[in-house]
Scaffold this motif. Structure first.
Motif, PDB file in Angstrom:
ATOM      1  N   PRO A  68      26.018 -10.729  28.005  1.00  0.00           N
ATOM      2  CA  PRO A  68      26.756 -11.179  26.818  1.00  0.00           C
ATOM      3  C   PRO A  68      27.727 -10.084  26.370  1.00  0.00           C
ATOM      4  N   GLN A  69      28.851 -10.497  25.826  1.00  0.00           N
ATOM      5  CA  GLN A  69      29.900  -9.548  25.467  1.00  0.00           C
ATOM      6  C   GLN A  69      29.823  -9.044  24.033  1.00  0.00           C
ATOM      7  N   LYS A  70      28.999  -9.694  23.192  1.00  0.00           N
ATOM      8  CA  LYS A  70      28.904  -9.226  21.803  1.00  0.00           C
ATOM      9  C   LYS A  70      27.507  -9.501  21.259  1.00  0.00           C
ATOM     10  N   ASN A  71      27.107  -8.719  20.296  1.00  0.00           N
ATOM     11  CA  ASN A  71      25.840  -8.906  19.595  1.00  0.00           C
ATOM     12  C   ASN A  71      24.668  -9.158  20.544  1.00  0.00           C
ATOM     13  N   VAL A  72      24.497  -8.289  21.519  1.00  0.00           N
ATOM     14  CA  VAL A  72      23.441  -8.469  22.518  1.00  0.00           C
ATOM     15  C   VAL A  72      22.073  -8.253  21.882  1.00  0.00           C
ATOM     16  N   SER A 130      22.242 -16.874  30.054  1.00  0.00           N
ATOM     17  CA  SER A 130      22.434 -15.413  30.077  1.00  0.00           C
ATOM     18  C   SER A 130      21.429 -14.773  31.026  1.00  0.00           C
ATOM     19  N   GLU A 134      23.120 -13.402  23.529  1.00  0.00           N
ATOM     20  CA  GLU A 134      23.856 -13.176  22.305  1.00  0.00           C
ATOM     21  C   GLU A 134      22.866 -13.411  21.166  1.00  0.00           C
ATOM     22  N   GLU A 135      22.838 -12.504  20.209  1.00  0.00           N
ATOM     23  CA  GLU A 135      21.849 -12.544  19.128  1.00  0.00           C
ATOM     24  C   GLU A 135      21.733 -13.933  18.511  1.00  0.00           C
TER      25      GLU A 135
END
Length: 151
Positions: A58-62, A84, A141-142
């Motif tokens: 994931p590219q953000k908020n992992v 993911s 992602e979170e």
């Protein structure tokens, strides 16, 4: 706050393990106790999933999720996919994973490391006489789930 600390701790474990696994061969680390060495044995070093896809995170908020699974003898998981990255370490038992799109099956046993396929429908089954025990690590992602069941 506890959840945040646990997430940070799990993330640190995953990063530390990845760094240790990235080196080749057996290592002995100084434990601070003369005569006692911590031995690190790399278990896996991979760049692709079980079906040959490149591993993409994931590219953000992992968010790192760590779970244990126990699958009884003869049990099958429902057909599912993962959006993911998901990693599994087989602690016990014999697991067979079948890609339902290609029909290809792969068997895993105690000590095997699995980088599960992403976005491909598959199904796991315990094909042995003892429970399958897995340590599963997801990177998502979170706030999202990493398992989508086939309708």
């Amino acid at each position: 706050m506890v959840t945040s600390m646990l997430r940070s701790g799990y993330a640190a474990i995953v990063v530390s393990t990845a760094m240790l696994l990235s080196s080749s061969g057996l290592q002995a680390l100084d434990s601070g106790n003369p005569g006692a060495k911590v031995v690190v044995t790399p278990l896996a070093s991979v760049t692709t999933t079980a079906s040959g896809q490149p591993i993409v995170l994931p590219q953000k908020n992992v968010q790192v999720l760590v779970s244990s699974f126990e699958i009884p003898p003869g049990a099958k998981l429902p057909v599912h996919e993962h959006p993911s990255a998901r990693y599994a370490y087989v602690l016990a038992g014999n697991l067979e994973v079948t890609n339902v799109e290609t029909g290809k099956s792969t068997s895993y046993k105690k000590g095997d490391f699995i980088v599960e396929m992403i976005g491909e429908w598959h199904q796991g089954a315990n094909v042995g006489a003892e429970p399958v025990q897995l340590l599963v690590i997801d990177q998502v992602e979170e706030g999202t789930s990493n398992t989508v069941l086939k309708q």
